[in-house]
Design a protein around this motif. Structure first.
Motif, short mmCIF file in Angstrom:
data_model
loop_
_atom_site.label_atom_id
_atom_site.label_comp_id
_atom_site.label_asym_id
_atom_site.label_seq_id
_atom_site.Cartn_x
_atom_site.Cartn_y
_atom_site.Cartn_z
N VAL A 94 0.84 -1.20 0.00
CA VAL A 94 0.00 0.00 0.00
C VAL A 94 0.88 1.25 0.00
CG1 VAL A 94 -1.70 1.32 1.33
CG2 VAL A 94 -1.95 -1.16 1.08
N LYS A 95 1.91 1.24 0.82
CA LYS A 95 2.83 2.38 0.84
C LYS A 95 3.47 2.58 -0.54
CE LYS A 95 4.10 2.03 5.70
NZ LYS A 95 5.11 1.52 6.62
N ARG A 96 3.88 1.46 -1.15
CA ARG A 96 4.53 1.53 -2.46
C ARG A 96 3.60 2.22 -3.45
NH1 ARG A 96 7.53 -3.09 -2.00
NH2 ARG A 96 5.65 -4.34 -2.28
N ARG A 97 2.34 1.83 -3.43
CA ARG A 97 1.41 2.40 -4.42
C ARG A 97 1.05 3.85 -4.09
NH1 ARG A 97 -2.08 -2.34 -7.19
NH2 ARG A 97 -0.77 -4.07 -6.56
N ILE A 98 0.92 4.15 -2.81
CA ILE A 98 0.66 5.55 -2.44
C ILE A 98 1.83 6.43 -2.90
CG2 ILE A 98 0.50 7.16 -0.48
CD1 ILE A 98 -1.11 5.05 1.01
N MET A 99 3.02 5.92 -2.70
CA MET A 99 4.21 6.68 -3.12
C MET A 99 4.22 6.87 -4.63
SD MET A 99 6.26 7.20 -0.39
CE MET A 99 7.84 7.32 -1.17
N LEU A 100 3.96 5.79 -5.34
CA LEU A 100 3.98 5.84 -6.80
C LEU A 100 2.93 6.83 -7.30
CD1 LEU A 100 5.15 4.62 -9.37
CD2 LEU A 100 3.59 2.69 -9.11
N GLY A 101 1.74 6.74 -6.73
CA GLY A 101 0.64 7.62 -7.16
C GLY A 101 0.89 9.07 -6.80
N THR A 102 1.44 9.30 -5.63
CA THR A 102 1.75 10.67 -5.22
C THR A 102 2.77 11.27 -6.17
OG1 THR A 102 1.32 10.02 -2.93
CG2 THR A 102 2.51 12.09 -3.26
N TYR A 103 3.76 10.44 -6.51
CA TYR A 103 4.80 10.89 -7.44
C TYR A 103 4.20 11.22 -8.82
CZ TYR A 103 9.14 10.86 -10.15
OH TYR A 103 10.17 11.20 -10.98
N ALA A 104 3.34 10.32 -9.29
CA ALA A 104 2.78 10.49 -10.64
C ALA A 104 1.91 11.74 -10.74
CB ALA A 104 1.96 9.26 -11.03
N LEU B 287 14.57 7.55 -10.94
CA LEU B 287 14.06 8.13 -9.71
C LEU B 287 15.19 8.30 -8.70
CD1 LEU B 287 11.22 8.79 -8.49
CD2 LEU B 287 11.29 6.49 -7.53
N GLN B 288 15.27 9.47 -8.10
CA GLN B 288 16.31 9.73 -7.11
C GLN B 288 15.77 9.46 -5.70
OE1 GLN B 288 19.48 10.65 -8.09
NE2 GLN B 288 18.64 10.31 -10.15
N ARG B 289 16.69 9.18 -4.82
CA ARG B 289 16.34 8.94 -3.44
C ARG B 289 15.62 10.14 -2.82
NH1 ARG B 289 18.87 8.21 1.51
NH2 ARG B 289 18.76 6.08 2.31
N GLU B 290 16.07 11.36 -3.19
CA GLU B 290 15.42 12.54 -2.60
C GLU B 290 14.00 12.73 -3.13
OE1 GLU B 290 19.03 14.01 -5.03
OE2 GLU B 290 18.49 12.33 -3.75
N ASP B 291 13.74 12.26 -4.37
CA ASP B 291 12.37 12.29 -4.88
C ASP B 291 11.47 11.44 -3.99
OD1 ASP B 291 13.12 13.80 -7.11
OD2 ASP B 291 13.61 12.00 -8.27
N VAL B 292 11.97 10.26 -3.66
CA VAL B 292 11.19 9.34 -2.84
C VAL B 292 10.96 9.94 -1.46
CG1 VAL B 292 11.10 7.02 -1.84
CG2 VAL B 292 12.02 7.36 -4.14
N ALA B 293 11.97 10.59 -0.92
CA ALA B 293 11.83 11.21 0.39
C ALA B 293 10.81 12.34 0.35
CB ALA B 293 13.19 11.73 0.87
N ARG B 294 10.84 13.12 -0.72
CA ARG B 294 9.89 14.24 -0.87
C ARG B 294 8.47 13.70 -0.98
NH1 ARG B 294 7.48 16.26 -5.39
NH2 ARG B 294 8.73 14.91 -6.71
N VAL B 295 8.30 12.66 -1.78
CA VAL B 295 6.98 12.07 -1.96
C VAL B 295 6.47 11.47 -0.65
CG1 VAL B 295 5.77 10.16 -3.09
CG2 VAL B 295 7.23 11.67 -4.43
N ALA B 296 7.35 10.87 0.11
CA ALA B 296 6.94 10.30 1.40
C ALA B 296 6.41 11.38 2.32
CB ALA B 296 8.11 9.57 2.04
N ARG B 297 7.08 12.53 2.30
CA ARG B 297 6.59 13.65 3.14
C ARG B 297 5.21 14.10 2.68
NH1 ARG B 297 11.86 15.39 2.87
NH2 ARG B 297 11.41 16.83 1.16
N LEU B 298 5.03 14.23 1.37
CA LEU B 298 3.73 14.64 0.82
C LEU B 298 2.64 13.66 1.21
CD1 LEU B 298 4.19 15.75 -2.91
CD2 LEU B 298 3.13 17.07 -1.06
N ALA B 299 2.99 12.37 1.24
CA ALA B 299 2.01 11.31 1.49
C ALA B 299 1.88 11.00 2.97
CB ALA B 299 2.39 10.06 0.72
#
Lengths: 474, 483, 100
Positions: free
Chosen positions: A349-359, C5-17
């Motif tokens: 679920v986290k993986r998909r939330i991350m993917l979707g947030t990114y997209a 995808l960069q590690r900092e992108d993932v970190a930024r997205v995690a904060r947003l989510a």
């Protein structure tokens, strides 16, 4: 196990009772649920009261409905008032919805007896039930293998004869794939045919509720009960439920069926053989078989794995520890929300939330989400061109038979590829049915998939019925 | 109003949120009602419970179209998006709002002073819930914890975004006042700023005349027209001072503190939220049919500008006080009394004054007063059958108890006109008592007439008619009775 | 999208989510999400300038409900499901900033 049609007939004519049918079902659940982990919750009390009420109403001469006294299993992403509903997620543990899904009300009005809630991949994200926070469901046909997913629990309930019918939801294949892996009939109806009100959303523009059954007739009966316009769902199609049961035996004489290369290429040999055999069976039933290639379908997987996570990232925002469900404390509200979500959601679920947030995020929307929506348009157009030539399409449901636990769970991409044949119809909003046809390794069932244009459920069931007969199961 | 020096110009754009006067919320059947017990107007949909789905309220669309039409907007097919951000007052952690395709766009609003302010868009969206803060003296800053009431969550809003066409705080105030009048006139809103049903944010920047726009700050917490005007003045001066000292304006959101009379930083825009807007897949597109639009347009009542013009036309060269009275009449939507009285032959100025003062003071009972009874009362006053004071008393009675016979009320109160003899005797005795004033009046100082009217009113306890007193004074000056 | 995808992108997205990721999860997600995005290159490479996006499978329009009040839920039932409640309201820890 009696079919749902038989149970309803027996209850209606008094040769059986709803209570007796329920007891048979509950006994079977008691016998196998510990081993298979099918049900997350069994509502013995509520189901018993409902069954008794049906018997009482029948004794007064009332019409007790087309599913009179039929025990039914509900995927645990459907809300039923007062019944624990988890989506197989820790974040919803203990939540009891204060309302029921429209289809739950319709099932009860039709005389069905909901016996409990079945396991799924957390928030319906997965193809094996291995993503459930409450442990995987085992395939009743071979407990060392997955039942498929995400509606694995609902498929296993029917495969294990715990109930004759069950309800699942299908966002990218989550009914058809487990139906194929458990040897069942499973249909994803036209988007909007069945109300989504009370179905906990994964991807709102793709989710659709549908039936599992051992027979085509039961699947048609169940869909007929739950289909039809619902004013509580703005995306619900405006028309009433179509007549389906009456057309199950219409046959396929004179119809044209397209055998689509992109819907079986790359599948296991036994699967390809089953698809070819199914085509032959349809030809023998009077169909003309046309070999087709629809290259656009190859893009479906990429589009799906951006659109579904994007919508999910927003749909799953509300699990924030404020109004319902689980909370993990934090210094301030943001810390609380983050701690709650971090502890409450599983890895997929986290993986998909991350993917979707990114997209959806600034700077990437056009390249990913925006582009995926355009591919969706291409998919719809490609299907429409195909349906200008033929009535239905034929392909495989899954690349292989039920796989073993752990076989794909460490490689998300391999797991996602399992959905490659089922995803295109979700993108298009079209209906498709998986029907067992032939056997593969270890004598495990293989499902073939029939696809049709919007609102072609009656014809899909008629075609599925032809294959059911040809497969020697009825 | 503050005037900027050194060639600086204020540039203002306003974002006005108005709650719509629907019975139910935007996407569910919960009551749209201010002041209910907390969390009693909530359901699975507006509480964002898992599995719930929104369905658009038809009447909210109709009210949004009325606003758009009143603001001369283009009504176009539109969509609903999700604006994603986490905040506890928002039950789904996204707000359903219109984004790139709003229902209303490209309109304008003409102000009473003749200036025109462009309307960029007027789109639909849902309101958020309300938070109460515990500890830290009830403010967000310093609170230990907060409590959330979702009654307001999902209430329909229209956000009206003006172009940056406003060039002074007074113009901003006039725009907000005129817009408020329009919102009330359309029936879309009650315009109550104190209850938060109309809320204003101001985007303020300054520039040298004709230079490109400066960096703007968004001012929040403007709870009255007075706050709006004061905040813009304060903010513009702040920015000018900053720039003249060689500094730069930072793009940020600022909070207006009414007590301290200043703005302060709320949030810097650099850490801009990434709202991840996308079409809400639970809702379908909105494309009001031409037939529906035509019906809404045909049923649209006259707007304040038109109604104001109609009243102004009843008076030749209205004074400022009369213009103010007309504003009151328009604002309260009471001009049908004026029009009824004028149609019955009454003097518009008197009618407007009675509506703006006597009726406006007792709005609670306005339903009791029929336009016919009002017209009859004004006519009695005009003919001299009632003095002004008596007419006010009769109106008071009519407002409180209703009825259609002001003559009977006047009779019951003993409001009979002072006989000419009696008035003459009173005036004569006052002339005797005030020889200096009478002398000046006789020399032609007409202002003294008011003095004598006042004295007559005092000695007759308001029963005399002012016009009759003037007539008597004039007659005596011209020597009709030189005694 | 050739840029991985960069590690900092993932970190930024995690904060947003609103998700907290461990260092190991950051690495894992960076690689796994990168794979999915790489797979999406087949799609990103297409020139689809002339194609309209489809957000919804069928073009339904103008679906409304009448402006009629329906019963709301019982507050006690709702608050009994809340992690924390006080005085008829849902309670949360302190809020650090105003809503955007």
């Amino acid at each position: 196990m009696k079919s749902a049609q038989t149970i309803a007939n027996d209850v209606r004519d008094g040769s059986s009772s709803a209570v007796a049918e329920l007891q048979r079902s509950l006994a079977r659940i008691a016998e196998r649920n510990d081993e298979l982990n099918v049900f997350l919750y069994v509502d013995v009390e509520g189901a018993t009261a409902a069954a008794s009420a049906i018997d009482e109403r029948r004794s007064r001469g009332e019409d007790v409905g087309p599913l009179a006294g039929v025990p039914i299993a509900l995927k645990d992403n459907l809300c039923q008032i007062g019944i624990p509903t988890t989506c197989s997620s820790k974040i919803l543990e203990g939540w009891r919805p204060p309302y029921s899904a429209t289809i739950v009300d319709r099932l009860i009005a039709a005389g069905a007896v909901p016996v409990g809630k079945t396991n799924l991949d957390e928030f319906a994200m997965g193809s094996s039930t291995e993503n459930s926070a409450f442990g995987p469901t085992r395939n009743p046909l071979d407990p060392s293998r997955v039942p498929g997913g995400s509606s694995g629990g609902s498929a296993a309930a029917v495969a294990a004869d715990m109930t004759s019918i069950s309800i699942g939801s299908d966002t990218g294949g989550s009914i058809r794939q487990p139906a194929a892996l458990c040897g069942l009939v499973g249909m994803k109806p036209t988007y909007g045919l069945v109300s989504r009100y009370g179905l906990i959303a994964f991807s709102s523009s793709l989710d659709q509720i549908g039936p599992f059954a051992k027979t085509v007739g039961d699947a048609a009966l169940l869909l007929e009960v739950i289909a039809g316009h619902d004013p509580l769902d703005a995306t619900s199609l405006p028309e009433p439920a179509p007549s389906l049961v009456a057309h199950v035996n219409d046959g396929m004489a004179g119809k044209r069926v397209g055998l689509v290369r992109e819907l079986y290429e790359g599948a296991d040999e036994s699967v390809v053989a089953s698809v070819r055999a199914a085509a032959e069976a349809l030809r023998e039933a009077g169909c003309e078989i046309v070999e087709l290639s629809i290259p656009e379908l190859r893009l479906g997987l990429s589009a799906y794995y951006l659109i579904a996570p994007a919508e999910a990232s927003s749909n799953l925002a509300r699990y924030d520890g404020v109004r319902f469900g689980r909370r993990v404390d934090g210094e301030d509200v943001t810390a609380m929300m983050e701690a709650t979500r971090t502890a409450g959601f599983g890895a997929e679920v986290k993986r998909r939330i991350m993917l979707g947030t990114y997209a959806l995020s600034a700077g990437y929307y056009d390249a990913y989400y925006g582009q995926a929506l355009k591919v969706r348009t291409l998919t719809i157009q490609a299907f429409a061109r195909a349906y200008a030539q033929v009535d239905l399409l034929l392909g495989a449901t899954t690349p292989g038979v039920a796989f073993k636990f752990g076989e794909k769970s460490n490689d998300p991409m391999a797991m996602y590829l399992n959905d490659v044949f089922t995803i295109p119809t979700n993108l298009a909003g079209d209906p498709a049915v998986s029907v067992p046809f032939g056997r593969g390794e270890e004598n495990l069932p293989i499902g073939v998939q029939l696809l049709g244009p919007p609102r072609s459920e009656a014809q899909l069931f008629a075609a599925a019925r032809v294959l059911e007969i040809a497969d020697g199961r009825a | 109003m503050t005037t900027l020096t050194n060639g600086w110009e204020i540039v203002v754009g306003l974002e006005v949120h108005t709650e719509l006067l629907t019975h139910s919320k935007l996407f569910c059947g919960c009551e749209n009602h201010f002041g209910s017990e907390p969390n009693t107007n909530v359901c699975p949909v507006c509480l964002g419970l898992p599995g719930s789905l929104p369905v658009l309220n038809e009447q909210a669309v109709e009210l949004a179209m009325r606003i758009g039409m009143a603001l001369h907007c283009t009504i176009a097919p539109s969509t609903f998006h999700r604006k994603n951000y986490f905040y506890p007052d928002q039950s789904k952690d996204y707000q359903i709002s219109q984004y790139d395709l709003p229902i209303n766009s490209n309109g304008y609003l003409d102000l009473p002073d003749g200036s025109r302010v462009g309307i960029e868009r007027a789109h639909m969206e849902e309101d958020t819930g309300k938070t109460t803060h515990l500890g830290g003296s009830g403010r967000l800053a310093g609170a230990d914890r907060s409590l959330v009431d979702y009654n307001r969550c999902g209430v329909p809003l229209v956000e009206i975004v003006s172009a940056p066409d406003i060039r002074s705080s007074a113009q901003a105030r006039a725009y907000a006042a005129e817009l408020r009048g329009i919102l009330i006139a359309t029936g879309a809103s009650d315009g109550r700023m104190e209850e938060g049903s109309m809320r204003i944010d101001a985007n303020v920047s300054v520039r040298q005349a004709n230079a490109p726009y400066g960096t703007r700050c968004e001012i929040k917490n403007l709870n009255s027209l007075r706050s709006l005007q004061r905040a813009i003045d304060y903010e513009a001066l702040r920015q000018v001072e900053l720039l003249e000292e060689g500094g730069t304006v930072r793009q940020e959101t600022r909070h207006w503190d009414e007590d301290r009379g200043e703005t302060s930083t709320l949030r810097v825009k650099e850490d801009a939220e990434d709202y991840r807007y996308f079409r809400d897949p639970d809702l379908v597109d909105l494309a009001p049919s031409q037939q529906w639009q035509d019906a809404v347009r045909a049923a649209l009542p006259a707007m304040p500008a038109e109604r104001r013009a109609a009243l102004i036309a009843t008076i030749t060269q209205p004074s400022d006080a009369q213009r103010d009275a007309i504003e009151v009449v328009i604002d309260l939507g009471l001009e049908h009394y004026v029009h009824s009285a004028v149609a019955a032959g009454a003097d518009a100025a008197t009618a407007i004054s009675r509506v703006a003062n006597e009726i406006a003071a007792d709005l609670e009972h306005v339903a009791n007063l029929s336009p016919a009874a009002f017209s009859a009362t004004v006519l009695m006053e005009q003919s001299g059958a009632l003095s002004a004071t008596q007419a006010k008393t009769v109106l008071g009675e009519l407002l409180e108890h209703g009825g259609d016979n002001p003559q009977a009320i006047a009779a019951a109160k003993g409001f009979e006109q002072l006989s000419a003899d009696s008035l003459g005797a009173t005036v004569a005795s006052l002339i005797d008592a005030h020889p200096d004033e009478w002398g000046r009046y006789r020399e032609g100082d007409d202002k003294l007439a008011q003095f004598f009217i006042g004295q007559v009113m005092k000695s007759t306890k308001g029963q005399a008619n002012g016009k009759a007193v003037i007539a008597e004074l004039q007659a005596r000056r011209q020597g009709r009775s030189q005694d | 999208m050739s840029s991985p995808l960069q590690r900092e992108d993932v970190a930024r997205v995690a904060r947003l989510a609103r998700l907290t990721l461990t260092e190991a999860e950051l690495d894992l997600f960076t690689s796994q999400l990168g794979q999915v995005l790489e797979h999406a290159n087949d799609m990103s490479a297409l020139n689809l300038d002339d194609v309209e996006p489809t957000a919804h499978p069928f073009g339904l329009i103008n679906v409304f409900r009448r402006d009629v009040v329906r019963p709301s839920l019982d507050r006690d039932v709702l608050l009994s499901q809340a992690p924390d409640a006080e005085s008829g309201r849902f309670a949360v820890p302190r809020i650090l900033g105003e809503a955007p």
